[in-house]
Design a protein around this motif. Structure first.
Motif, short mmCIF file in Angstrom:
data_model
loop_
_atom_site.label_atom_id
_atom_site.label_comp_id
_atom_site.label_asym_id
_atom_site.label_seq_id
_atom_site.Cartn_x
_atom_site.Cartn_y
_atom_site.Cartn_z
N LYS A 3 -7.83 -12.33 -3.65
CA LYS A 3 -9.08 -11.63 -3.35
C LYS A 3 -10.24 -12.62 -3.29
O LYS A 3 -11.17 -12.45 -2.51
N SER A 4 -10.19 -13.69 -4.09
CA SER A 4 -11.24 -14.70 -4.03
C SER A 4 -11.23 -15.41 -2.69
O SER A 4 -12.27 -15.71 -2.13
N ILE A 6 -10.19 -14.14 0.15
CA ILE A 6 -10.68 -13.21 1.17
C ILE A 6 -12.20 -13.18 1.16
O ILE A 6 -12.84 -13.26 2.20
N VAL A 7 -12.79 -13.08 -0.03
CA VAL A 7 -14.25 -13.05 -0.14
C VAL A 7 -14.83 -14.39 0.32
O VAL A 7 -15.83 -14.43 1.03
N GLY A 10 -15.01 -14.56 4.01
CA GLY A 10 -16.14 -13.77 4.51
C GLY A 10 -17.46 -14.50 4.36
O GLY A 10 -18.31 -14.47 5.26
N ASN A 49 -11.49 0.01 7.61
CA ASN A 49 -11.59 0.59 6.27
C ASN A 49 -10.70 1.82 6.13
O ASN A 49 -10.02 1.99 5.11
N ARG A 59 -9.09 -4.58 -1.84
CA ARG A 59 -8.77 -5.75 -1.00
C ARG A 59 -8.84 -5.39 0.48
O ARG A 59 -9.21 -6.20 1.32
N THR A 61 -10.96 -3.32 1.77
CA THR A 61 -12.38 -3.37 2.11
C THR A 61 -12.82 -4.81 2.36
O THR A 61 -13.58 -5.08 3.29
N ALA A 62 -12.34 -5.73 1.54
CA ALA A 62 -12.69 -7.14 1.71
C ALA A 62 -12.18 -7.66 3.06
O ALA A 62 -12.92 -8.34 3.79
N SER A 65 -14.25 -6.23 5.87
CA SER A 65 -15.56 -6.88 5.95
C SER A 65 -15.46 -8.23 6.64
O SER A 65 -16.31 -8.58 7.47
#
Length: 157
Positions: A3-4, A6-7, A10, A49, A59, A61-62, A65
């Motif tokens: 998840k880190s 993915i963010v 972004g 989404n 995840r 949503t990430a 985005s």
């Protein structure tokens, strides 16, 4: 960890291409162009989404985005290309990306030790440290030099 990443992807897409998007928005004097770009982004974001949240939760949503930001960058690049003839400067983009990665690494490395000392105020310190490291890296890699600083100073007057 995933998840880190993915963010982080972004953030790189959003901030790495912000000047491109701002220039495209400035040149897009037509409300129709701006509306079309925003409409495409909105449609992609909502569809992703609706599809990814049931599968992957937050995840999803990430990921939605990040993909939406990529859509904005592509639309802005196409729009910008209509008004300006420009070449992609891959070396500059690589230097900016390296600067961002170094900044992120320093902030990541300092976050736990600083939290142990000053708890929640570490965010304010990390923002300052991140800004200084990023600016220093841009200077060290030659992305920002005396000529660009003079241009910035001149536009601030």
């Amino acid at each position: 960890m995933k998840k880190s990443l993915i963010v982080a992807a972004g953030v790189v897409v959003s901030f790495g291409f912000a000047p491109l998007m701002a220039t495209a928005a400035t040149l897009s004097l037509s409300p129709a162009n701006a509306s079309a770009t925003q409409g495409q982004n909105f449609t992609v974001n909502v569809a992703l989404n609706l599809w990814l949240i049931p599968l992957w939760g937050f995840r999803g949503t990430a990921v939605a985005s990040v993909v939406s930001e990529v859509v904005i960058v592509v639309c802005a690049a196409v729009l910008l290309r209509r008004y300006l003839k420009y070449g992609v400067q891959l070396m500059s983009m690589a230097k900016i990306t390296i600067s961002a990665v170094v900044m992120g690494g320093v902030v990541w490395w300092l976050r736990d030790p600083l939290y142990g000392v000053i708890e929640n105020l570490n965010v304010l310190v990390l923002i300052g440290v991140g800004g200084v490291v990023y600016a220093g890296m841009l200077w060290a890699t030659g992305v920002v030099g005396p000529d660009k600083l003079a241009l910035i100073r001149g536009s601030a007057k």
